[in-house]
Design a protein around this motif. Structure first.
Motif, PDB file in Angstrom:
ATOM      1  N   THR A  24       0.830  -1.200   0.000  1.00 46.33           N
ATOM      2  CA  THR A  24       0.000   0.000   0.000  1.00 46.33           C
ATOM      3  C   THR A  24       0.865   1.251   0.000  1.00 46.33           C
ATOM      4  OG1 THR A  24      -1.733  -1.158   1.203  1.00 46.33           O
ATOM      5  CG2 THR A  24      -1.821   1.240   1.228  1.00 46.33           C
ATOM      6  N   LEU A  25       0.470   2.181  -0.844  1.00 48.01           N
ATOM      7  CA  LEU A  25       1.110   3.485  -0.944  1.00 48.01           C
ATOM      8  C   LEU A  25       0.151   4.507  -0.347  1.00 48.01           C
ATOM      9  CD1 LEU A  25       3.571   4.952  -2.185  1.00 48.01           C
ATOM     10  CD2 LEU A  25       2.227   5.183  -4.283  1.00 48.01           C
ATOM     11  N   GLN A  48      -1.054   2.613 -13.763  1.00 49.45           N
ATOM     12  CA  GLN A  48       0.281   2.232 -13.311  1.00 49.45           C
ATOM     13  C   GLN A  48       0.413   0.721 -13.159  1.00 49.45           C
ATOM     14  OE1 GLN A  48       2.598   4.745 -13.353  1.00 49.45           O
ATOM     15  NE2 GLN A  48       0.735   5.672 -14.164  1.00 49.45           N
ATOM     16  N   ALA A  49       1.606   0.222 -13.464  1.00 51.15           N
ATOM     17  CA  ALA A  49       1.883  -1.210 -13.363  1.00 51.15           C
ATOM     18  C   ALA A  49       1.604  -1.712 -11.955  1.00 51.15           C
ATOM     19  CB  ALA A  49       3.337  -1.490 -13.737  1.00 51.15           C
ATOM     20  N   GLY A  50       0.887  -2.807 -11.860  1.00 54.98           N
ATOM     21  CA  GLY A  50       0.623  -3.438 -10.577  1.00 54.98           C
ATOM     22  C   GLY A  50      -0.516  -2.829  -9.789  1.00 54.98           C
ATOM     23  N   TYR A  51      -1.186  -1.811 -10.333  1.00 50.28           N
ATOM     24  CA  TYR A  51      -2.293  -1.165  -9.631  1.00 50.28           C
ATOM     25  C   TYR A  51      -3.400  -2.186  -9.359  1.00 50.28           C
ATOM     26  CZ  TYR A  51      -6.477   1.630  -8.881  1.00 50.28           C
ATOM     27  OH  TYR A  51      -7.630   2.156  -8.365  1.00 50.28           O
ATOM     28  N   GLU A  86      -3.260   0.416  -3.547  1.00 55.82           N
ATOM     29  CA  GLU A  86      -2.697  -0.920  -3.378  1.00 55.82           C
ATOM     30  C   GLU A  86      -2.100  -1.395  -4.699  1.00 55.82           C
ATOM     31  OE1 GLU A  86      -5.686  -3.441  -1.707  1.00 55.82           O
ATOM     32  OE2 GLU A  86      -5.698  -2.330   0.175  1.00 55.82           O
ATOM     33  N   PHE A  87      -0.878  -1.929  -4.596  1.00 59.83           N
ATOM     34  CA  PHE A  87      -0.161  -2.469  -5.743  1.00 59.83           C
ATOM     35  C   PHE A  87       0.159  -3.943  -5.500  1.00 59.83           C
ATOM     36  CE2 PHE A  87       0.594   2.041  -6.009  1.00 59.83           C
ATOM     37  CZ  PHE A  87       0.482   2.288  -7.370  1.00 59.83           C
ATOM     38  N   GLU A  88       0.420  -4.639  -6.563  1.00 60.01           N
ATOM     39  CA  GLU A  88       0.740  -6.061  -6.458  1.00 60.01           C
ATOM     40  C   GLU A  88       1.989  -6.303  -5.629  1.00 60.01           C
ATOM     41  OE1 GLU A  88       0.963  -7.575 -10.437  1.00 60.01           O
ATOM     42  OE2 GLU A  88      -1.178  -7.277 -10.783  1.00 60.01           O
ATOM     43  N   ASP A  89       3.008  -5.434  -5.792  1.00 57.09           N
ATOM     44  CA  ASP A  89       4.235  -5.643  -5.016  1.00 57.09           C
ATOM     45  C   ASP A  89       4.915  -4.323  -4.680  1.00 57.09           C
ATOM     46  OD1 ASP A  89       6.087  -4.890  -7.136  1.00 57.09           O
ATOM     47  OD2 ASP A  89       5.772  -6.859  -8.013  1.00 57.09           O
TER      48      ASP A  89
END
Length: 103
Positions: A3-4, A33-36, A55-58
């Motif tokens: 999480t960002l 964005q990638a992984g969003y 939240e992103f995948e990694d």
């Protein structure tokens, strides 16, 4: 999942402009964005701050977006500016729906 947390300072006298930018530019950019995975956008009652959780995948993908967000130059003429960007971990302290703590 990572999480960002993004905090924006807003000009409350330009609330409609800010809302339009958040909906029309920032949110669509974030979703690309990638992984969003998902995001939540929170506007303070006084309209001076917006807090965004994404939240992103990694962690690497979250780091890339954090870096890009922090690289945005401050501009006093703009209706918003980045205040803070952090990668955060959920401590799991809030009970989940349906979870009953002993007692």
């Amino acid at each position: 999942m990572t999480t960002l947390l993004i905090s924006l300072d807003l000009d409350p006298t330009r609330a409609e402009e800010v809302a339009g930018l958040l909906r029309g530019e920032m949110a669509p950019w974030m979703r690309q964005q990638a992984g969003y995975l998902t995001s939540h956008w929170f506007l303070a009652d006084d309209r001076r701050h917006c807090t965004i959780t994404v939240e992103f995948e990694d962690r690497a993908q979250a780091s890339d977006v954090a870096r890009a967000t922090l690289e945005l130059p401050a501009n006093t003429a703009r209706s918003w500016n980045v205040d803070r960007v952090e990668i955060v971990d959920d401590l799991g302290l809030a009970p989940r729906p349906g979870l009953h703590l002993g007692g």
